[in-house]
Design a protein around this motif. Structure first.
Motif, PDB file in Angstrom:
ATOM      1  N   GLU A  92      -4.004 -26.478 -10.337  1.00  0.00           N
ATOM      2  CA  GLU A  92      -5.271 -25.887  -9.902  1.00  0.00           C
ATOM      3  C   GLU A  92      -5.798 -26.535  -8.626  1.00  0.00           C
ATOM      4  N   THR A  93      -5.116 -27.546  -8.138  1.00  0.00           N
ATOM      5  CA  THR A  93      -5.572 -28.274  -6.950  1.00  0.00           C
ATOM      6  C   THR A  93      -5.004 -27.636  -5.694  1.00  0.00           C
ATOM      7  N   ARG A  94      -5.863 -27.398  -4.709  1.00  0.00           N
ATOM      8  CA  ARG A  94      -5.456 -26.812  -3.432  1.00  0.00           C
ATOM      9  C   ARG A  94      -5.892 -27.752  -2.313  1.00  0.00           C
ATOM     10  N   ILE A  95      -4.925 -28.165  -1.479  1.00  0.00           N
ATOM     11  CA  ILE A  95      -5.191 -29.143  -0.429  1.00  0.00           C
ATOM     12  C   ILE A  95      -4.769 -28.545   0.913  1.00  0.00           C
ATOM     13  N   PRO A  96      -5.718 -28.249   1.825  1.00  0.00           N
ATOM     14  CA  PRO A  96      -5.352 -27.716   3.141  1.00  0.00           C
ATOM     15  C   PRO A  96      -4.790 -28.812   4.045  1.00  0.00           C
ATOM     16  N   VAL A  97      -3.688 -28.520   4.725  1.00  0.00           N
ATOM     17  CA  VAL A  97      -3.091 -29.453   5.674  1.00  0.00           C
ATOM     18  C   VAL A  97      -2.715 -28.688   6.927  1.00  0.00           C
ATOM     19  N   GLU A  98      -2.386 -29.413   7.977  1.00  0.00           N
ATOM     20  CA  GLU A  98      -2.037 -28.780   9.252  1.00  0.00           C
ATOM     21  C   GLU A  98      -0.746 -29.369   9.793  1.00  0.00           C
ATOM     22  N   ALA A  99       0.141 -28.511  10.268  1.00  0.00           N
ATOM     23  CA  ALA A  99       1.402 -28.967  10.860  1.00  0.00           C
ATOM     24  C   ALA A  99       1.134 -29.640  12.198  1.00  0.00           C
ATOM     25  N   ASP A 100       2.009 -30.569  12.585  1.00  0.00           N
ATOM     26  CA  ASP A 100       1.823 -31.256  13.861  1.00  0.00           C
ATOM     27  C   ASP A 100       2.366 -30.414  15.005  1.00  0.00           C
ATOM     28  N   ARG A 101       2.486 -31.003  16.175  1.00  0.00           N
ATOM     29  CA  ARG A 101       2.899 -30.251  17.365  1.00  0.00           C
ATOM     30  C   ARG A 101       4.330 -29.772  17.291  1.00  0.00           C
ATOM     31  N   GLY A 102       5.125 -30.326  16.373  1.00  0.00           N
ATOM     32  CA  GLY A 102       6.490 -29.857  16.186  1.00  0.00           C
ATOM     33  C   GLY A 102       6.640 -28.941  14.987  1.00  0.00           C
ATOM     34  N   GLY A 103       5.517 -28.555  14.374  1.00  0.00           N
ATOM     35  CA  GLY A 103       5.559 -27.719  13.182  1.00  0.00           C
ATOM     36  C   GLY A 103       5.790 -28.489  11.898  1.00  0.00           C
ATOM     37  N   TYR A 104       5.848 -29.826  11.973  1.00  0.00           N
ATOM     38  CA  TYR A 104       6.174 -30.639  10.803  1.00  0.00           C
ATOM     39  C   TYR A 104       4.934 -30.963   9.978  1.00  0.00           C
ATOM     40  N   ILE A 105       5.142 -31.023   8.674  1.00  0.00           N
ATOM     41  CA  ILE A 105       4.129 -31.467   7.728  1.00  0.00           C
ATOM     42  C   ILE A 105       4.661 -32.720   7.049  1.00  0.00           C
ATOM     43  N   ASP A 106       3.949 -33.800   7.204  1.00  0.00           N
ATOM     44  CA  ASP A 106       4.299 -35.068   6.561  1.00  0.00           C
ATOM     45  C   ASP A 106       2.987 -35.705   6.140  1.00  0.00           C
ATOM     46  N   VAL A 107       2.563 -35.387   4.928  1.00  0.00           N
ATOM     47  CA  VAL A 107       1.250 -35.835   4.468  1.00  0.00           C
ATOM     48  C   VAL A 107       1.374 -36.507   3.111  1.00  0.00           C
ATOM     49  N   ARG A 108       0.464 -37.396   2.860  1.00  0.00           N
ATOM     50  CA  ARG A 108       0.333 -38.038   1.554  1.00  0.00           C
ATOM     51  C   ARG A 108      -0.952 -37.542   0.913  1.00  0.00           C
ATOM     52  N   VAL A 109      -0.816 -36.992  -0.278  1.00  0.00           N
ATOM     53  CA  VAL A 109      -1.965 -36.428  -0.981  1.00  0.00           C
ATOM     54  C   VAL A 109      -2.089 -37.101  -2.343  1.00  0.00           C
ATOM     55  N   ARG A 110      -3.276 -37.048  -2.883  1.00  0.00           N
ATOM     56  CA  ARG A 110      -3.506 -37.653  -4.195  1.00  0.00           C
ATOM     57  C   ARG A 110      -2.753 -36.872  -5.264  1.00  0.00           C
ATOM     58  N   ASN A 111      -2.111 -37.581  -6.158  1.00  0.00           N
ATOM     59  CA  ASN A 111      -1.428 -36.949  -7.287  1.00  0.00           C
ATOM     60  C   ASN A 111      -2.476 -36.537  -8.314  1.00  0.00           C
ATOM     61  N   PRO A 112      -2.602 -35.235  -8.582  1.00  0.00           N
ATOM     62  CA  PRO A 112      -3.646 -34.783  -9.516  1.00  0.00           C
ATOM     63  C   PRO A 112      -3.282 -34.954 -10.987  1.00  0.00           C
ATOM     64  N   GLY A 113      -2.140 -35.590 -11.266  1.00  0.00           N
ATOM     65  CA  GLY A 113      -1.792 -35.820 -12.663  1.00  0.00           C
ATOM     66  C   GLY A 113      -0.351 -35.538 -13.020  1.00  0.00           C
ATOM     67  N   LEU A 114       0.520 -35.336 -12.022  1.00  0.00           N
ATOM     68  CA  LEU A 114       1.928 -35.098 -12.328  1.00  0.00           C
ATOM     69  C   LEU A 114       2.553 -36.375 -12.877  1.00  0.00           C
ATOM     70  N   PRO A 115       3.234 -36.303 -14.023  1.00  0.00           N
ATOM     71  CA  PRO A 115       3.873 -37.495 -14.592  1.00  0.00           C
ATOM     72  C   PRO A 115       5.185 -37.797 -13.884  1.00  0.00           C
ATOM     73  N   ALA A 116       5.800 -38.908 -14.247  1.00  0.00           N
ATOM     74  CA  ALA A 116       7.085 -39.294 -13.667  1.00  0.00           C
ATOM     75  C   ALA A 116       8.132 -38.216 -13.944  1.00  0.00           C
TER      76      ALA A 116
END
Length: 350
Positions: A92-116
């Motif tokens: 149910e969690t939605r996190i907006p992010v933006e690609a960099d100048r090369g179109g790449y997405i490399d982001v760290r987001v909070r884990n909303p509860g996914l187990p190992a």
């Protein structure tokens, strides 16, 4: 960080804008290329790239054959979409992010509860595209992991001689690429002995080759893991990116993101892996379990360097721990690592 981009980067940005307008009018569509990520119970690292691609109308059989026999240059047939808006959807969690100048997405987001374990996360583009990203959540109790080079460690590419690199990357068909003997078996055995442990691939290869490497790994039984590749384009400060700096930075990021893990660092003696791994083991010994170096044959060294022998190291690092073993293939490395990486030995060192 300079206030203004290097001239090559400014030229690249302008060409990307022109290409996006032209290809958009030609019917090319936004597509999100998913890269395997990793994370912990606290945060997730999401990796992807947004590109424009021509629409293709291939049947299932034709598509499968095209993937198997396609020439390497087809991996580069896309155009980056800089600044693309993407939403990371985790339950149910939605996190907006933006690609960099090369179109790449490399982001760290909070884990909303996914187990190992392994999970899929959805990426939704503003243009209607979407894809699923595989992410390995590593348990808090996991203390062993593998970092592996790709070129000449699991896949024989004969880098870095420019002609051979270009031949392997752009001309050679995917089916013709050869696996380094015994490496898949070595990784399977190590990860089987340490359930839940990650394998992370770090390479100076281009992100464009990621789909090919992933298919290659699946065909040859190499375990799934995140891949940290690089972009061959200009940087904000120069014409070319430094592969050595990329690997050094990636190792530091892994130490920061996964502080509980002591890594087995696997590479080859054809480039700078021995020095880089020794440096990392010296500066951060608490994050290194052992180092394993695949020895190239005289013929491979000749193709890589023009010399039938290993290039002498420019630096002398003397790590207090993290022993180094060497062998020409995965089976030989496995024999050397049997005692160093056994679960009982690992528990004894904790």
């Amino acid at each position: 960080m300079p206030s203004r981009l290097f001239i090559a980067s400014r030229i690249e940005d302008r060409l990307n804008r022109l290409a996006n307008r032209f290809l958009g009018r030609r019917g090319w569509q936004e597509s999100i290329v998913a890269f395997t990520g990793y994370g912990t119970t606290e945060q997730l690292r999401v990796l992807a790239r947004v590109v424009l691609r021509p629409s293709e109308d291939l049947g299932i059989v034709q598509a499968a054959q095209a993937l198997m026999y396609r020439r390497g240059w087809r991996n580069f047939m896309n155009a980056a979409k800089p600044g693309a808006q993407v939403t990371v959807v985790i339950g149910e969690t939605r996190i907006p992010v933006e690609a960099d100048r090369g179109g790449y997405i490399d982001v760290r987001v909070r884990n909303p509860g996914l187990p190992a374990g392994w999970h899929t996360v959805t990426l939704e583009g503003a243009g209607g595209s979407s894809t699923l990203v595989n992410i390995q959540v590593i348990g808090d109790d996991v203390t062993f992991g593998i970092v592996s080079d790709i070129d000449d460690t699991i896949l024989s590419t004969l880098l870095p001689r420019p002609f051979m690199a270009a031949w392997n990357s752009f001309i050679l068909t995917e089916q013709a690429r050869q696996a380094v003997p015994g490496m898949a078996r070595l990784y399977q055995q190590l990860l089987g002995a340490h359930p839940g442990s990650p394998i992370i691939f770090i390479s100076t290869g281009a992100w464009n080759t990621y789909p090919m490497i992933q298919r290659f790994a699946a065909r040859h039984g190499i375990p799934q893991g995140a891949m940290l590749l690089t972009d061959w384009g200009p940087t904000q400060t120069g014409w070319f990116r430094s592969g050595t700096d990329h690997k050094r930075r990636s190792l530091r990021e892994l130490a920061r993101d996964l502080p509980n893990i002591r890594w087995l660092l696997v590479g080859d003696d054809g480039q700078h892996d021995p020095d880089l791994y020794a440096e990392f083991a010296t500066l951060q010994p608490e994050h290194v379990r052992a180092r394993a170096i695949r020895q190239l044959s005289p013929g491979e060294h000749t193709l890589a360097h023009g010399l039938p022998m290993e290039v002498e190291s420019d630096q002398r690092w003397e790590p207090d721990i993290a022993p180094e073993v060497r062998a020409p293939d995965g089976d030989g490395l496995g024999e050397e690592l049997a005692a160093l990486c056994s679960p009982t030995q690992h528990d004894a060192q904790r």
